[in-house]
Scaffold this active site. Structure first.
Site, mmCIF file in Angstrom:
data_model
loop_
_atom_site.group_PDB
_atom_site.id
_atom_site.type_symbol
_atom_site.label_atom_id
_atom_site.label_comp_id
_atom_site.label_asym_id
_atom_site.label_seq_id
_atom_site.Cartn_x
_atom_site.Cartn_y
_atom_site.Cartn_z
ATOM 1 C CG ASP A 22 -2.105 0.919 1.091
ATOM 2 O OD1 ASP A 22 -2.366 1.408 -0.033
ATOM 3 O OD2 ASP A 22 -2.778 1.172 2.112
ATOM 4 C CG ASN A 70 -7.795 -2.094 -5.261
ATOM 5 O OD1 ASN A 70 -6.836 -2.836 -5.059
ATOM 6 N ND2 ASN A 70 -8.104 -1.106 -4.412
ATOM 7 N NE ARG A 196 -7.799 0.633 5.352
ATOM 8 C CZ ARG A 196 -7.413 1.890 5.591
ATOM 9 N NH1 ARG A 196 -7.411 2.366 6.821
ATOM 10 N NH2 ARG A 196 -7.033 2.673 4.592
ATOM 11 C CD GLU A 209 3.201 -13.130 15.652
ATOM 12 O OE1 GLU A 209 3.095 -11.945 16.038
ATOM 13 O OE2 GLU A 209 2.835 -14.101 16.341
#
Ligand code: IPE
Ligand code: IPE
Ligand code: MG
Length: 245
Positions: A22, A70, A196, A209
């Site tokens: 991102d 998207n 997120r 993790e």
């Protein structure tokens, strides 16, 4: 032979690293460039990351390249992204093949343009026998879509008498997902500071993790990946059990 001090224990390398790439848009915006410039640099970073992961001994690397949500971006950005994905896959397939990388795409293929689909199929066929590393590209991917599709197929199989509803276990469900032959991710990295999951590997990340570096995806490099692996190495994965020792 005298040993002065024990050798440092090396950090365990996660078997499967999954990355939510991102921050391309913000990278471009900060430079006064169009968003597509960020996506171009992002594609370069993705390719470099595959090669770094290979070098570090990571067995599975999943890159979230385009989500089912998207598709709702402006048409010109979707076109830019599809063009870039096709171009990058075509350009890099040979290098990946030579290095022993198997390429796999997960996601809803029915929504992809025909030329992108053809590129994917050719790339997967060419690299299917490679075993050094598997690079999974999540494209037109959404976890809820994936789970809904799995449930539809399970229901159909139950109706057809091929699946006993009473015998359904978590392993059965995993077996119906796009990732049926891929181990669950050990480490999920999301760049750009957002914290997120955005519909990525919801089922598969049950015990992953997470690390959230501030780095924008186009700036993600070897050091950034090594830092994420170092954080992972400090974690104590308990899987709901008791801490030992
Ligand atoms: C990630 O960068 C690439 C895709 C989601 C396709 P973004 O385009 O989301 O960049 P930001 O979040 O706007 O900075
Ligand atoms: C998630 O990023 C999808 C990819 C990186 C491909 P987004 O930028 O689309 O996610 P949101 O909209 O910030 O949750
Ligand atoms: Mg984003």
């Amino acid at each position: 032979m005298v040993q002065n001090s024990p050798a440092p224990t090396p950090h365990p390398v996660p078997r499967h690293v999954a990355i939510i790439m991102d921050g391309n848009g913000r990278w471009a915006q900060r430079r006064g460039l169009p968003r597509v410039a960020g996506h171009r640099r992002g594609a370069q970073a993705a390719k470099d990351t595959v090669l770094t992961a290979l070098d570090l001994g990571i067995e599975y690397l999943t890159l979230y390249s385009f989500s089912s949500e998207n598709w709702s971006r402006p048409l010109d950005e979707v076109d830019d992204l599809m063009g870039l994905l096709r171009f990058t896959m075509q350009r890099e397939a040979s290098t990946m093949h030579e290095r022993g990388v198997r390429l796999r795409v997960i996601g809803d293929r029915t929504r992809l343009p025909a030329d992108v689909l053809a590129t994917i199929e050719a790339m997967e066929a060419k690299t299917a026998g490679n075993r050094r590393m598997t690079a999974v590209i999540a494209l037109s991917y959404g976890s809820r879509d994936e789970i809904a599709a799995a449930v539809r197929r399970m229901a159909a199989d139950a109706v057809a008498g091929r699946l006993d509803p009473e015998a359904i276990t978590p392993e059965t469900v995993s077996g119906y997902l796009y990732t049926h032959d891929i181990p669950d991710p050990d480490l999920v990295i999301r760049t750009s500071g957002e914290q997120r999951i955005s519909n990525f590997l919801l089922w598969q990340s049950a015990y992953a993790e997470f690390v959230f570096p501030e780095t924008l995806w186009p700036d993600f490099d070897r050091t950034a990946l090594e830092n994420a692996l170092a954080s992972y190495g400090q974690r104590d994965r308990r899987y709901g059990g008791r801490k030992v020792g």
